[in-house]
Design a protein around this motif. Structure first.
Motif, PDB file in Angstrom:
ATOM      1  N   SER A   1       0.898  -1.422  -0.052  1.00 32.40           N
ATOM      2  CA  SER A   1       0.037   0.008   0.085  1.00 32.40           C
ATOM      3  C   SER A   1       0.948   1.372  -0.026  1.00 32.40           C
ATOM      4  CB  SER A   1      -0.812  -0.118   1.316  1.00 32.40           C
ATOM      5  OG  SER A   1      -1.715   1.029   1.321  1.00 32.40           O
TER       6      SER A   1
ATOM      7  N   ASP B   1     -10.011   9.378  -3.801  1.00 31.40           N
ATOM      8  CA  ASP B   1      -9.673   8.119  -3.132  1.00 31.40           C
ATOM      9  C   ASP B   1     -10.039   6.796  -3.589  1.00 31.40           C
ATOM     10  OD1 ASP B   1      -7.771   9.708  -1.674  1.00 31.40           O
ATOM     11  OD2 ASP B   1      -9.246   9.949   0.162  1.00 31.40           O
TER      12      ASP B   1
ATOM     13  N   LYS C   1      -8.357   3.322  -4.528  1.00 33.74           N
ATOM     14  CA  LYS C   1      -8.398   2.127  -3.952  1.00 33.74           C
ATOM     15  C   LYS C   1      -8.918   0.980  -4.553  1.00 33.74           C
ATOM     16  CE  LYS C   1     -11.369   0.105  -0.178  1.00 33.74           C
ATOM     17  NZ  LYS C   1     -11.828  -0.929  -1.071  1.00 33.74           N
TER      18      LYS C   1
ATOM     19  N   ASP D   1      -6.928  -2.386  -5.317  1.00 30.67           N
ATOM     20  CA  ASP D   1      -7.613  -3.722  -5.079  1.00 30.67           C
ATOM     21  C   ASP D   1      -7.229  -4.596  -6.285  1.00 30.67           C
ATOM     22  OD1 ASP D   1      -8.491  -2.893  -2.571  1.00 30.67           O
ATOM     23  OD2 ASP D   1     -10.788  -2.312  -3.338  1.00 30.67           O
TER      24      ASP D   1
END
Length: 358
Positions: free
Chosen positions: A93, A107, A111, A115
């Motif tokens: 991350s 964001d 994300k 993912d």
């Protein structure tokens, strides 16, 4: 040491990674914490993981390629929960955020892309079970075949250089069985002996000689390539000393490692360096992109090592950044804590923002 120049003269067993000596079973209850840790890793954790990996491998290899890929993706929530307290998911991350700073509109997009990295890597690990089917079943398309033809024209041995993108093992398969075989090369063993046995069996099935690290393997590669009978495939973003050194991402260029080996072997055998990489187009479907071969500064001159490593970095770094959601080595990269304050990071963030606005 004998110096065979034909694969037929080399036992295929040499391609199996050397396994460490097994610690004594009694060390599982040793008072020495280091001995107890080593014994637990060998006899319990590696054995447990090995049994599961071997079972799943033999079950999945009988399934359709698309099913195997999707099966890997479905395991992501469970695996992320299982490893939630480990350090490496935090490293992934952190690396992802540092290398994509300025790219995202919000964001949620960032994300979703992170993912997708986890899903892509899970698909890749699952697809190892059926990797030998991919080329035969026309699940890999090739772009840039004209660059391969240009590289072949002078009649020199070909040294394919690449990064761990997509299901990278499929790149070995495509070159070996489809484009420029027989193709040899080095590989980096897994810590788990059972995984190494699985990979060895996969490569034995297609009779591809990929050698583990070591001086004997280096000699084998050198003499085999000097015979001009083979091509070589080598990934230059390998882990060495617990670090991925290429792409450099603003760091000092490595003075040893696979990139340097590729250049030196190309010089030793008079070969041509051919950059290439794999990118995912769907479940168990890929495109192999072959880039123009690296030109020598003069026809008879060797590749200058440092300058050629720089050329390879300049070529692959933007490719990795563009396909960051497919780059396996994101989990092994260890950026400095001061990276985000570096001039390179500032320039990268500006470039990411510029591209986002275009």
């Amino acid at each position: 040491m004998s110096r065979p120049t034909r694969l037929e003269d080399i036992p295929f067993a040499e391609t199996l990674a050397k396994e460490p000596a097994a610690p004594a079973l009694r060390d599982l209850i040793s008072r020495d914490p280091d001995r107890r840790e080593r014994a637990g890793l060998h006899w319990i954790r590696h054995s447990k993981d090995g049994v599961l990996n071997t079972l799943f491998h033999h079950l999945l290899k009988r399934c359709s390629s698309g099913f195997v890929s999707d099966f890997g993706a479905t395991l992501v929530p469970l695996m992320r929960w299982f490893y939630r307290d480990k350090i490496f998911p935090q490293r992934i991350s952190s690396n992802f955020s540092a290398l994509t700073e300025g790219r995202w509109t919000d964001d949620s997009v960032e994300k979703a892309t992170l993912d997708r990295w986890f899903r892509n890597i899970a698909r890749t690990l699952s697809e190892f079970c059926i990797v030998n089917k991919l080329w035969k079943n026309s699940r890999i398309e090739v772009e840039g075949i004209e660059h391969l033809e240009a590289a072949r024209r002078p009649g020199r041995p070909l040294i394919f250089t690449s990064m761990h993108l997509g299901t990278w093992e499929a790149l070995f398969v495509t070159i070996h069985e489809g484009l420029a075989g027989p193709s040899i090369g080095p590989f980096q063993p897994e810590p788990n002996r059972f995984k190494n046995r699985i990979v060895h069996a996969i490569r034995k099935e297609r009779r591809q000689y990929l050698f583990p690290p070591g001086q004997r393997s280096a000699h084998r590669l050198y003499h085999l390539m000097a015979s001009k009978r083979y091509s070589m495939t080598i990934f230059i973003d390998e882990v060495r000393d617990k670090q991925v050194h290429l792409p450099a991402f603003g760091r000092k260029l490595p003075e040893k490692g696979n990139a340097v080996v590729a250049v030196k072997i190309a010089n030793a055998c008079g070969g041509t360096l051919v950059p290439t990489y794999l990118t995912r187009t769907g479940p168990a479907r890929f495109k192999m992109i072959i880039l123009p071969p690296l030109e020598r500064r003069a026809a008879a001159a060797p590749y200058p090592v440092r300058e050629t490593v720089q050329d390879l970095n300049d070529l692959f770094e933007p490719i990795v950044l563009d396909h960051i959601d497919e780059w396996y080595m994101l989990s092994e990269l260890r950026l400095a804590r001061s990276f985000e304050k570096s001039p390179y990071a500032a320039t990268l963030a500006r470039e990411n923002a510029r591209r986002r606005s275009v």
